[in-house]
Scaffold this active site. Structure first.
Site, PDB file in Angstrom:
ATOM      1  N   LYS A 239      22.506 -26.366   2.760  1.00 56.80           N
ATOM      2  CA  LYS A 239      21.054 -26.420   2.553  1.00 56.80           C
ATOM      3  C   LYS A 239      20.673 -27.793   1.999  1.00 56.80           C
ATOM      4  O   LYS A 239      19.732 -28.426   2.469  1.00 56.80           O
ATOM      5  CB  LYS A 239      20.605 -25.300   1.611  1.00 56.80           C
TER       6      LYS A 239
ATOM      7  N   GLN B 181      19.992 -18.331  -4.491  1.00 54.43           N
ATOM      8  CA  GLN B 181      21.041 -17.874  -3.588  1.00 54.43           C
ATOM      9  C   GLN B 181      21.555 -16.493  -4.020  1.00 54.43           C
ATOM     10  O   GLN B 181      21.953 -16.309  -5.169  1.00 54.43           O
ATOM     11  CB  GLN B 181      22.192 -18.905  -3.586  1.00 54.43           C
TER      12      GLN B 181
ATOM     13  N   ASP C 173      11.893 -18.070   0.742  1.00 46.31           N
ATOM     14  CA  ASP C 173      12.708 -17.008   1.349  1.00 46.31           C
ATOM     15  C   ASP C 173      11.815 -15.872   1.859  1.00 46.31           C
ATOM     16  O   ASP C 173      12.263 -15.000   2.602  1.00 46.31           O
ATOM     17  CB  ASP C 173      13.691 -16.446   0.311  1.00 46.31           C
TER      18      ASP C 173
END
Ligand code: NDP
Length: 298
Positions: free
Chosen positions: A55, A99, A122
């Site tokens: 990422k 995460q 997200d």
């Protein structure tokens, strides 16, 4: 009959990253700022570390600013929530990603709920889930949005297509179904209690498999017009590669289904590569929405 067309997610993701880099350039020229993505990693899960590294790399390659926060396994929930509040208040940060999975002593829902919905790249916050369900300007979970972008690229117009989504999780199945409904597909959501799943799947023009069961969808579950998007990532033993070796497979039996379907995404190289590219796309969207910037063409 010829084998199904292979939908190349890796190549599609590369094109998307190019558009994202161009959009970032335009934003920098217009506003003298670059969108910023903060990634929070708790603990030392090797798979999570690889994801976070990728990422960061792709964020920087696309010209955006990357903020990385690595916390030890021992961090308390309060400390993690404090960090989220700091990132919420930090104007340089346009997107926040925590995460998953988190260590057991931390409630993931409490953490996800603490993220400012405007920075929730997200798309897991209930505000964004609600906006997606009701037709608002939501930040949408990356994996289903990646699937939709590939489908729109393949078909152009999706309206009127019969779509079957196998799986009803909050991160893949449900948002996928909402996105397809928004595109005027006729959507069926199937799950572990669905009766006669093979024949439900066989009626699909678009079949999304998001189940988490290795190679569950078989060759006779599709017709020669079905376009199959395999979201699954499963690790299975691969003794042919040597003792103890593993390989990745999807939720679809690729070898069987490719003989009968119209098109199919492979695993690896299908949906997987799209997820990070869409995360960066969401970061640009979040930056533009929150700051009132014009959203460049993505
Ligand atoms: P979940 O475990 O949260 O959900 C699985 C869903 O599949 C549930 O709705 C479940 O039904 C349904 N299901 C389970 N068994 C069956 C069955 N035998 N028949 C029909 N339906 C069944 O998984 P996720 O949605 O999080 O992930 C799905 C897959 O996608 C996994 O392989 C995961 O690794 C992968 N994934 C890939 C990503 C990527 O970037 N490519 C990102 C996210 C996930 P019920 O609700 O009735 O229990």
């Amino acid at each position: 009959m010829a084998d199904a067309e292979i939908i190349d997610g890796k190549a599609f993701a590369e094109k998307l990253r190019f558009r994202i880099a161009t959009a970032t350039e335009i934003i920098k020229e217009q506003y003298n700022k670059s969108p910023g993505l903060a990634v929070v990693l708790v603990g030392e899960d090797p798979a999570s570390e690889v994801y976070v590294r990728n990422k960061k790399k792709q964020t920087i390659e696309c010209g955006m600013t990357s903020f990385e926060h690595k916390l030890t396994n021992e961090v308390s929930q309060t400390e993690l929530l404090d960090l989220i509040q700091k990132l919420n208040a930090d104007d340089r940060v346009d997107g926040i990603l925590v995460q998953l999975p988190l260590p057991e002593h931390i409630d993931p829902q409490a953490v996800l709920d603490a993220i400012n919905p405007e920075k929730d790249v997200d798309g897991f916050h209930v505000v964004n889930a609600g906006k997606l369900a009701t037709g608002g300007d939501a930040l949408v979970p990356c994996t289903p949005l990646g699937c939709l972008l590939m489908l729109k690229d393949y078909f152009g117009d999706l309206s009127g297509k019969n779509a079957v989504v196998v799986g009803r999780s909050n991160i893949v199945g449900k948002p996928m179904a909402a996105l397809l409904t928004r595109e005027s597909c006729t959507v069926t959501i199937a799950h572990s209690r669905t009766k006669d799943l093979p024949s439900v799947c066989k009626s699909a023009d678009i079949l999304i498999a998001a189940v988490g069961k290795a190679e569950m969808v078989r060759g006779d579950w599709v017709n020669n017009e079905t376009v199959v998007i395999d979201v699954g990532i499963n690790r299975i033993p691969a003794p042919e590669r040597g003792e103890g070796k593993m390989r990745l497979v999807g939720d679809v039996n690729f070898e069987e289904v490719k003989q009968n379907a119209k098109a199919i995404t492979p695993v690896p190289g299908g949906v997987g590569p799209m997820t990070i590219a869409v995360l960066l796309r969401n970061t640009i969207q979040a930056a533009c929405q929150r700051r009132g910037w014009d959203l460049p063409n993505l």
